[in-house]
Design an enzyme around this catalytic site. Structure first.
Site, PDB file in Angstrom:
ATOM      1  N   TRP A  95     -30.831 -28.724  -8.700  1.00 37.17           N
ATOM      2  CA  TRP A  95     -29.894 -29.383  -7.619  1.00 37.17           C
ATOM      3  C   TRP A  95     -30.044 -28.615  -6.246  1.00 37.17           C
ATOM      4  CZ3 TRP A  95     -24.421 -27.359  -6.018  1.00 37.17           C
ATOM      5  CH2 TRP A  95     -24.291 -25.984  -6.524  1.00 37.17           C
ATOM      6  N   ASP A  96     -30.706 -27.676  -6.258  1.00 40.13           N
ATOM      7  CA  ASP A  96     -30.963 -26.707  -4.879  1.00 40.13           C
ATOM      8  C   ASP A  96     -31.575 -27.644  -3.955  1.00 40.13           C
ATOM      9  OD1 ASP A  96     -30.946 -25.031  -7.317  1.00 40.13           O
ATOM     10  OD2 ASP A  96     -31.934 -23.586  -6.160  1.00 40.13           O
TER      11      ASP A  96
ATOM     12  N   GLU B 100     -21.391 -20.204 -12.358  1.00 38.49           N
ATOM     13  CA  GLU B 100     -22.174 -20.123 -13.682  1.00 38.49           C
ATOM     14  C   GLU B 100     -21.362 -19.154 -14.568  1.00 38.49           C
ATOM     15  OE1 GLU B 100     -26.112 -20.569 -12.568  1.00 38.49           O
ATOM     16  OE2 GLU B 100     -26.263 -22.645 -12.824  1.00 38.49           O
TER      17      GLU B 100
ATOM     18  N   LYS C  99     -19.455 -16.320  -9.426  1.00 41.73           N
ATOM     19  CA  LYS C  99     -20.909 -15.964  -9.197  1.00 41.73           C
ATOM     20  C   LYS C  99     -21.341 -16.607  -7.882  1.00 41.73           C
ATOM     21  CE  LYS C  99     -25.464 -17.128 -10.909  1.00 41.73           C
ATOM     22  NZ  LYS C  99     -26.275 -18.049 -11.895  1.00 41.73           N
ATOM     23  N   GLN C 100     -21.059 -17.672  -7.907  1.00 41.61           N
ATOM     24  CA  GLN C 100     -21.346 -18.378  -6.449  1.00 41.61           C
ATOM     25  C   GLN C 100     -20.408 -19.145  -5.871  1.00 41.61           C
ATOM     26  OE1 GLN C 100     -24.872 -19.835  -8.477  1.00 41.61           O
ATOM     27  NE2 GLN C 100     -24.830 -21.650  -7.536  1.00 41.61           N
TER      28      GLN C 100
HETATM   29  O1  IFM Z   1     -29.592 -23.795  -9.372  1.00 47.03           O
HETATM   30  C1  IFM Z   1     -29.387 -22.562  -9.308  1.00 47.03           C
HETATM   31  C2  IFM Z   1     -28.237 -22.022  -9.778  1.00 47.03           C
HETATM   32  O2  IFM Z   1     -27.074 -22.837  -9.331  1.00 47.03           O
HETATM   33  C3  IFM Z   1     -27.952 -20.581  -9.701  1.00 47.03           C
HETATM   34  N1  IFM Z   1     -29.116 -19.943 -10.591  1.00 47.03           N
HETATM   35  C4  IFM Z   1     -30.474 -20.103  -9.920  1.00 47.03           C
HETATM   36  C5  IFM Z   1     -30.618 -21.772 -10.105  1.00 47.03           C
HETATM   37  C6  IFM Z   1     -32.109 -22.161  -9.136  1.00 47.03           C
HETATM   38  O3  IFM Z   1     -31.876 -21.651  -7.873  1.00 47.03           O
END
Ligand code: IFM
Length: 490
Positions: A66-67, A206, A318-319
């Site tokens: 999805w990046d 995540e 995490k993010q």
């Molecule tokens: O898509 C990301 C995910 O959101 C976090 N871990 C790394 C992946 C790839 O960059």
């Protein structure tokens, strides 16, 4: 060869450059970012997209996440729309595989794979060796379903910025309708609350896997269903024959479309009366741990009382998850809601992923905290230059490259879509004396020059004229016309 090479690069920079006065570090770092975005994109019309590590390393095996749609694509939409279209066609050409994947998981419509390569099949590993050596199951392909909305976010952004109706009719509409079908089959109806829920998902954060009603996922699903409904109405007014052909190709009927609106209307969204959004159901009941220390790069240090493996039992993030939602759907949330959520989640977000910081920088800017936004900009733009995550040897972080461009344009330049106008309300960080860039919007090439106290827009190319909005005031400009506006305090 040298001459041709220089000419080709001049052309790329002509459309992509951001020029900053007063901050050599930012200037160099931004160009480093854009250079890496540019070399990641195919020059020709070939059927590929941009993987999470671009072509610079083998980590993630060259897979597309999805990046691409949420972080990388906006740069290309505004600077090289033809290339951006190719990335969306990469998804369209794999629609059949996305439909098969939805079916295999018991749903309808289209679910693009969490990790995608040439075939369009799901390439996500099913198990992984954890940092402590144990083998753990990977649930992302079965649970990180927000990808179905992320792809559509990219489709809509491309459509809104370019106004490319032909793309929408030939490809976009089918993708949007199939994604809406997926969400309509993915929700479950709670008779007691009379609400639709989305259970057992992984949100962008995540750490906590398999949660119910992740606010980002629910909001994205709701948004997709609404957009699909509205698009259907738009096409039935303006392109009845083509809509008819598409509807019979995919077996779409009015009742199904009406149901999308109903589901969207009754989708669970966990927001308290004070505006605080709960990241997922039960999040606030988890152990509350806050960040107390930061390292020399300004990155949060995991609180000593928690081991990384235990983070899932806490409220540590995490993010950016809620914060990502606030910036992607910025106009749907008041400043008050942004403030309360920013303050809450900032103290709990570990930024263990390079996808995280841009949302914090952009929302900080919206809250008028330009200095803080700039503080976030520094580690974001240093991700690979300074190897902030200690893993640049495995490949560059594509999402961070695009995220940094978003901090500069959507954050500091305050660039937003306002209906049929491109709006600019800038706040430059202290060291920046000026910022100049050009973007494509609705077939017009617009040069923006931003100074501390004003903006100038110049339309370098346009056949029909274009709407721009500077500090909230709308102007219609033809090719060769310019307008400037000054910031007046208060
Ligand atoms: O898509 C990301 C995910 O959101 C976090 N871990 C790394 C992946 C790839 O960059």
């Amino acid at each position: 060869m040298l001459r041709r090479h220089v000419k080709a690069w001049d052309k790329r920079w002509h459309y992509s450059d951001i020029s900053i006065e007063g901050d050599l570090f930012a200037q160099k770092a931004l160009r480093f970012d854009m250079y890496h975005l540019l070399i990641a994109a195919p020059p020709e019309d070939i059927d590929v997209s941009i993987p999470a590590k671009t072509l610079t390393g083998e980590w993630y095996k060259g897979h597309v996440f999805w990046d691409t749609e949420i972080y990388v694509l906006p740069f290309f939409i505004y600077t090289q729309p033809k290339v951006a279209k190719e990335f969306l066609l990469y998804r369209y050409r794999r629609l059949k595989q996305a439909q098969d994947r939805a079916r295999a998981q018991g749903y309808k419509g289209a679910l693009w794979p969490w990790e995608s390569a040439v075939s369009g099949e799901d390439e996500t590993p099913q198990a992984w060796v954890n940092f402590d050596g144990t083998v753990i199951p990977v649930y992302n392909s079965r649970r990180e379903h927000h990808i179905a909305g992320d792809v559509i976010y990219g489709v809509f952004l491309y459509y809104q910025v370019t106004g490319d109706e032909d793309f929408m009719l030939r490809y976009g509409a089918e993708m949007i309708f199939e994604a809406a079908r997926f969400w309509a089959s993915r929700v479950t109806y709670n008779k007691q609350s009379e609400r639709y829920e989305i259970k057992e998902v992984i949100g962008p954060n995540e750490f906590q896997e398999c949660v119910n009603n992740n606010s980002y996922t629910n909001a994205l699903a709701k948004w997709t269903l609404r957009r699909a409904f509205e698009l259907y109405q738009h096409l039935s007014e303006k392109h009845q024959r083509k809509l008819g052909a598409l509807a019979s190709k995919i077996g779409l009927r009015n009742e199904e479309v009406n149901a999308w609106w109903e589901i969207a209307k009754r989708m669970v969204f966990l927001i308290q009366s004070d505006g605080l959004i709960e990241e997922f159901e039960g999040y606030f009941a988890r152990k509350d741990v806050v960040i107390k220390e930061w390292d020399e790069n300004g990155m949060p240090i995991l609180p000593s009382e928690v081991k990384l493996a235990e983070a899932k039992e806490t409220q540590l993030v995490k993010q950016a998850d809620v914060l990502l939602l606030l910036r992607l759907f910025s106009d749907e949330f008041s400043l008050n809601v942004k403030r309360i959520n920013f303050d809450y989640y900032e103290r709990r977000t570990t930024h263990k992923s390079s996808l995280s910081i841009p949302s914090y920088a952009i929302v900080a800017g919206e809250l008028g905290e330009t200095e803080k936004a700039y503080k976030y900009f520094i580690p974001a733009v240093s991700t690979d230059l300074d190897d902030i995550y200690g893993n640049t040897e495995l490949g560059i972080h594509a999402a961070a490259l695009g995220g940094v461009w978003q901090i500069a344009l959507n954050g500091f330049a305050g660039m937003k879509l306002k209906g049929d106008a491109l709006s600019i309300v800038p706040t430059l960080p202290e060291p920046w004396q000026s910022m100049r860039f050009r973007v494509w919007f609705r077939d017009a090439l617009i040069d923006f020059s931003i100074l501390k106290d004003g903006v100038e827009a110049f339309v370098a190319k346009s056949r029909r004229g274009v709407n721009v909005e500077l500090y909230g005031r709308k102007y219609f400009l033809h090719q060769g016309e310019r307008v400037s506006a000054r910031y007046i305090d208060g």
